[in-house]
Design an enzyme around this catalytic site. Sequence first.
Site, PDB file in Angstrom:
ATOM      1  N   VAL A   1       8.478  -3.740 -10.934  1.00  0.00           N
ATOM      2  CA  VAL A   1       8.088  -2.472 -10.662  1.00  0.00           C
ATOM      3  C   VAL A   1       8.589  -1.417 -11.718  1.00  0.00           C
ATOM      4  O   VAL A   1       9.602  -1.389 -12.243  1.00  0.00           O
ATOM      5  CB  VAL A   1       8.436  -1.949  -9.361  1.00  0.00           C
ATOM      6  N   THR A   2       7.623  -0.676 -12.209  1.00  0.00           N
ATOM      7  CA  THR A   2       7.910   0.528 -13.197  1.00  0.00           C
ATOM      8  C   THR A   2       8.179   1.610 -12.427  1.00  0.00           C
ATOM      9  O   THR A   2       7.168   2.351 -11.771  1.00  0.00           O
ATOM     10  CB  THR A   2       6.924   0.521 -14.241  1.00  0.00           C
TER      11      THR A   2
ATOM     12  N   ASP B   1       0.224 -12.436 -27.117  1.00  0.00           N
ATOM     13  CA  ASP B   1      -0.505 -11.979 -25.731  1.00  0.00           C
ATOM     14  C   ASP B   1      -1.223 -10.476 -25.770  1.00  0.00           C
ATOM     15  O   ASP B   1      -1.032  -9.844 -24.985  1.00  0.00           O
ATOM     16  CB  ASP B   1       0.535 -11.983 -24.617  1.00  0.00           C
TER      17      ASP B   1
ATOM     18  N   ASP C   1     -13.688   1.224  13.244  1.00  0.00           N
ATOM     19  CA  ASP C   1     -14.547   1.948  14.215  1.00  0.00           C
ATOM     20  C   ASP C   1     -15.419   1.183  14.639  1.00  0.00           C
ATOM     21  O   ASP C   1     -16.724   1.556  15.550  1.00  0.00           O
ATOM     22  CB  ASP C   1     -14.832   3.275  13.924  1.00  0.00           C
TER      23      ASP C   1
ATOM     24  N   SER D   1     -18.433   0.531  13.119  1.00  0.00           N
ATOM     25  CA  SER D   1     -19.575   0.977  12.789  1.00  0.00           C
ATOM     26  C   SER D   1     -20.541   0.157  11.991  1.00  0.00           C
ATOM     27  O   SER D   1     -21.762   0.429  11.582  1.00  0.00           O
ATOM     28  CB  SER D   1     -19.378   2.557  11.798  1.00  0.00           C
TER      29      SER D   1
ATOM     30  N   GLU E   1     -11.361   3.893   5.787  1.00  0.00           N
ATOM     31  CA  GLU E   1     -10.824   2.623   6.295  1.00  0.00           C
ATOM     32  C   GLU E   1     -10.253   1.645   4.926  1.00  0.00           C
ATOM     33  O   GLU E   1      -9.355   1.229   5.233  1.00  0.00           O
ATOM     34  CB  GLU E   1     -11.939   1.971   6.979  1.00  0.00           C
TER      35      GLU E   1
END
Length: 521
Positions: free
Chosen positions: A86-87, A197, A461, A463, A470
């Site tokens: 993680v940075t 890379d 919901d 729908s 959502e």
Amino acid sequence: MGNCLAKKYGLVMKPQQNGERSVEIENRRRSTHQDPSKISTGTNQPPPWRNPAKHSGAAAILEKPYEDVKLFYTLSKELGRGQFGVTYLCTEKSTGKRFACKSISKKKLVTKGDKEDMRREIQIMQHLSGQPNIVEFKGAYEDEKAVNLVMELCAGGELFDRILAKGHYSERAAASVCRQIVNVVNICHFMGVMHRDLKPENFLLSSKDEKALIKATDFGLSVFIEEGRVYKDIVGSAYYVAPEVLKRRYGKEIDIWSAGIILYILLSGVPPFWAETEKGIFDAILEGEIDFESQPWPSISNSAKDLVRRMLTQDPKRRISAAEVLKHPWLREGGEASDKPIDSAVLSRMKQFRAMNKLKKLALKVIAENIDTEEIQGLKAMFANIDTDNSGTITYEELKEGLAKLGSRLTEAEVKQLMDAADVDGNGSIDYIEFITATMHRHRLESNENVYKAFQHFDKDGSGYITTDELEAALKEYGMGDDATIKEILSDVDADNDGRINYDEFCAMMRSGNPQQPRLF
């Protein structure tokens, strides 16, 4: 087990990141020209070591006593999350200056090769630091849980994001970007480093300023060049890998090939060698046919196409060098590259190419969480047998031992690759749901019934649509959500552009592409 690439090319696959496919080496032991004991701690004065007798020696990856990065820096918001760490944004306590801190979990550094690679990456970043277009390295700190690399903060974001945000795009703009990328290659080669890379994701903008520099930020697969040595380990990222890498006989010329692939994408929006599977990509690379007939190539200058051809020459001995690229009439400062806008479809294709469909990955995890117990009875027992300490998670060592009991003869690198592929949340271990997702046959996970259940999970919901709200809630529940990701998913999946995802669009997403992925068993 594994996939057919391992049989044909002798390589193993890394999980997909940012819409591209990557390959990981079989044998990651690399040479160094620097004493690991000279790794900088990032401080000019003797650091306040914590219990050096306890924390020195072989247990320390940096081969120095542990040192807490938080003694010198205040870590704040998360800037990004990758496969290995993680940075964070960090602020130097003594000066108030802002930097980036890349925190690599030591759970991810399990083999001797992993630890050697970590030390080498630091050595190379120190060696190159201070050069134009290369991120400035500040220091390395190790504690009980992580290795923390503090470096220059590149606040301008990813290279492709800047290009897409500008709207106006021309050959001159592409030449400016390519010139900076090739300058990185030229510096690396002059200073005895092979990058191995090069890809757009490894370049960031130094700031949000219009004239910000492009900076290379990731040297995890780089090596110090040994003159006369023929390199054989397969490294790199699938779209960008040179043909001689696949043939296991290569040198520094591979970096020019990768830069040439980036230039092709900058001019057309898509890579020159494209297929639905990694095997297909590699076959296309080895065949070497470059498409200059499709749009927008008829409107691209002959000079630009000439440079692409020279950079993507199959024979590395005949391929143009970095210094020669920088002198090419189209690329050089004030050269022939036109400021006439390139077809806007190029930007659209570029956006689609770089967008990773995180929703599909999340949907498979949801399906695995809710699948009927009787369907996975055997896998449940297998998980319990491998999880020898009954912790509810499988560590690297447990996975290696479990595979050995089943008669597997995988190398450490291959076991590590399987571990990384299955470890969706990147915490260094495989939980039960991750195990089921990785081991179930994909056609069972993607049956009509299971896909519908996954759609219902997101459509809170009822729908009949997955709305923006959502989608945001679902992604954030799994720590995957930000505004940019949501926009990319909608752009990629929402075929009728009504700002929401219906069931047909969801099904099309689940069925599309399906590149071959490594399975645990």
